[in-house]
Design an enzyme around this catalytic site. Sequence first.
Site, PDB file in Angstrom:
ATOM      1  N   GLU A 169      84.444  59.120 -40.677  1.00  0.00           N
ATOM      2  CA  GLU A 169      84.711  59.826 -41.533  1.00  0.00           C
ATOM      3  C   GLU A 169      84.359  61.438 -40.901  1.00  0.00           C
ATOM      4  O   GLU A 169      84.444  62.790 -41.039  1.00  0.00           O
ATOM      5  CB  GLU A 169      83.862  59.664 -43.241  1.00  0.00           C
ATOM      6  N   ASP A 182      89.940  57.207 -35.774  1.00  0.00           N
ATOM      7  CA  ASP A 182      89.401  55.862 -35.258  1.00  0.00           C
ATOM      8  C   ASP A 182      88.431  55.797 -34.392  1.00  0.00           C
ATOM      9  O   ASP A 182      88.024  55.267 -33.993  1.00  0.00           O
ATOM     10  CB  ASP A 182      90.400  55.002 -35.675  1.00  0.00           C
TER      11      ASP A 182
END
Length: 678
Positions: free
Chosen positions: A516, A580
């Site tokens: 995030e 990621d």
Amino acid sequence: MKLKELKSYFAVLGILAASYSATAQAPMKFIDPANMDLSVKPGDDFYQYASGTWIKKNPVPAKETRWGSFNVLREFNIQAVKGLVEDAAADRSAAAGTPKRRVGDFYKAAMDSTTIEKLGYTPIKADLARIKKIKDLQGVLNEVSYMRTSGVASPMFGFGVAQDRKNVTKYLPSIGQGGTTLPDRDYYLKDDSRSVKIREAYHTYMTTLFTLTGSSAAEAAKKAATIMAIEKQLAEAQMSRLEMRDPYKTYNKFTVIDFAKTTPRLKWNTILTQLKVSGQDTLLVSSPKFFSTLDGMLSSVPVADWKTYLEWNVLKNSAADLSSPFVNASFAFNQAQTGQRVQTPRWQRMASLTDRAIGELLGQLYVAKYFKPEAKARMTEMINNLRTAFETRINNLDWMSAETKQKALAKLHAFTPKIGYPEKWKTYTGLAITPATYFQNLRNAAVWNYNESIGQLGKPVDRSRFGMTPPTVNAYYSPTMNEIVFPAGILQFPFFAPDADDAINYGGIGAVIGHEMSHGFDDSGSQYDKDGNLRNWWTAEDKAKFQDKTKALGEQFDAYTVLDTIHVNGKLTMGENIGDLGGLNAAYTAFKLTKQGQSNEKIDGFTPDQRFFLSWAQVWRGNILDESAAQLIKTDPHSPGEFRTIGAPVNMDAWYEAFNVKPGDKLYKKPEDRIRMW
């Protein structure tokens, strides 16, 4: 409440589009070799090595479209929610107006299938009758506004309230493309076998619902053709999902007067008044071209055809909430798209619906029973550690200038974390819920949520709001808020476990936190500054270097084959892939600051670094039906779990060292080819 219309602006960049949970168990092996396929070299197929036996033993259940770690956790959470709503519905002693009583009344009505079956389509007869009385184009437009404000449907276009992305202290009315039913514009425009099959299923769905409401077979077929023609024109005018990823391309700010000049048949002053918007002289428009096309269609498409289109919007938006013939038709259409074999049980559908409709009432019950304060404390500690790790990584970047690093660090330091649940709950004051009126409860909740959203206009931006409900197994980053948000539902294994070693938690929830954070620096989020405004803070040279790296990452994911000739779309999934890659790197850096991260002590035969990467891998294990895989590759900005498992690690030196991956192994990338971004 669905935030569908707001999310193109709110930019909820969550970590998934899947499902998972855990039951209370005896002490467990957080990395269990019994779930792995140790016959496979990790450097050849890390996904199979880490999860092969689990994948083989866990096929997709009939009521699901995929099954993996997310689904296991979501299954636990929906069972938890089931216990809460059933208890609330059975307990008539709860005081009127309390969250428990209101949740109980909503769920009790939703489960009263006897009454729902008796009513048939009576709940929408007044809507259909009202549409039949429309005489002219103005009547069509009046009905579009009425349907939106009354919780009936959202025809023609999207509408919501959003922050002004270039002045995030203000809310503005926001309009965007919409008006179609199929999951992506490509399904209307392409003639590959899958698109044709889904269009055929859509035709069947339309004719079935029209027949169920009194049309003859011939009339129903004619109406279906009319709707397909209208929606195809709307689809042709829509921007692609890839185009919509560009925050500048979708930022078009107009005065109401100036925008009305571009769409003479859409009288925006009148429409906004009907939509309960007052005192606003400015609009955000995501796709002006779409509205030019729509305006032209208001002249070229007969009023009678627009009436048919409005009838369809009533039918499709209510079918799942009417009697069994409508519910079954809705499921059959979903089945054709996703491959799901049997209908999700009613209790599960209604428990999920309760969460969507009155999520912050249900959320209070969920948090009271399932959210542990120590989880919030541990998360706060891990977020601080990840922020420190990310800062270290930014400072050590060899491709970024000191000038841009300073701006990047300012943005990182400005991140606002939210954990578990909102500080102040929505009260739903004025929302009428009774245990005997299921369909009306739904309409009332839709109206309340609409009015609550519109009520933000003219007020200071509320930075305390959550965009997901507490039981949600997901997380998100909002670029305009510059916040990272972790609902209570995700703070469970395999992401997080209070009694797990650091390798497990950093490879799980640590990577989620880092993911995030990385969204603030992905191809889209990186275009927003520390305050959340859409404003460039990069030097031209640094921006060019970053874009070279994103191009390489896109090419890596483009090469992954999902199904026969279908590949991952590296550009559509770019933001999540950067999330990621940056997130796992940051989590690893933070993990190496812990005592375990600095040791070589094995647990269950695995070193700390191996456990870190295996923890990451087991989050993404799973199976998916071919139909769902084909649909998600068009609609989901996340890469399939198999490629999320390997996509980041193959660019990390630590993964090669942990598993002794050498040249000649299938996943091997030369050190100079490894993509080093954040």
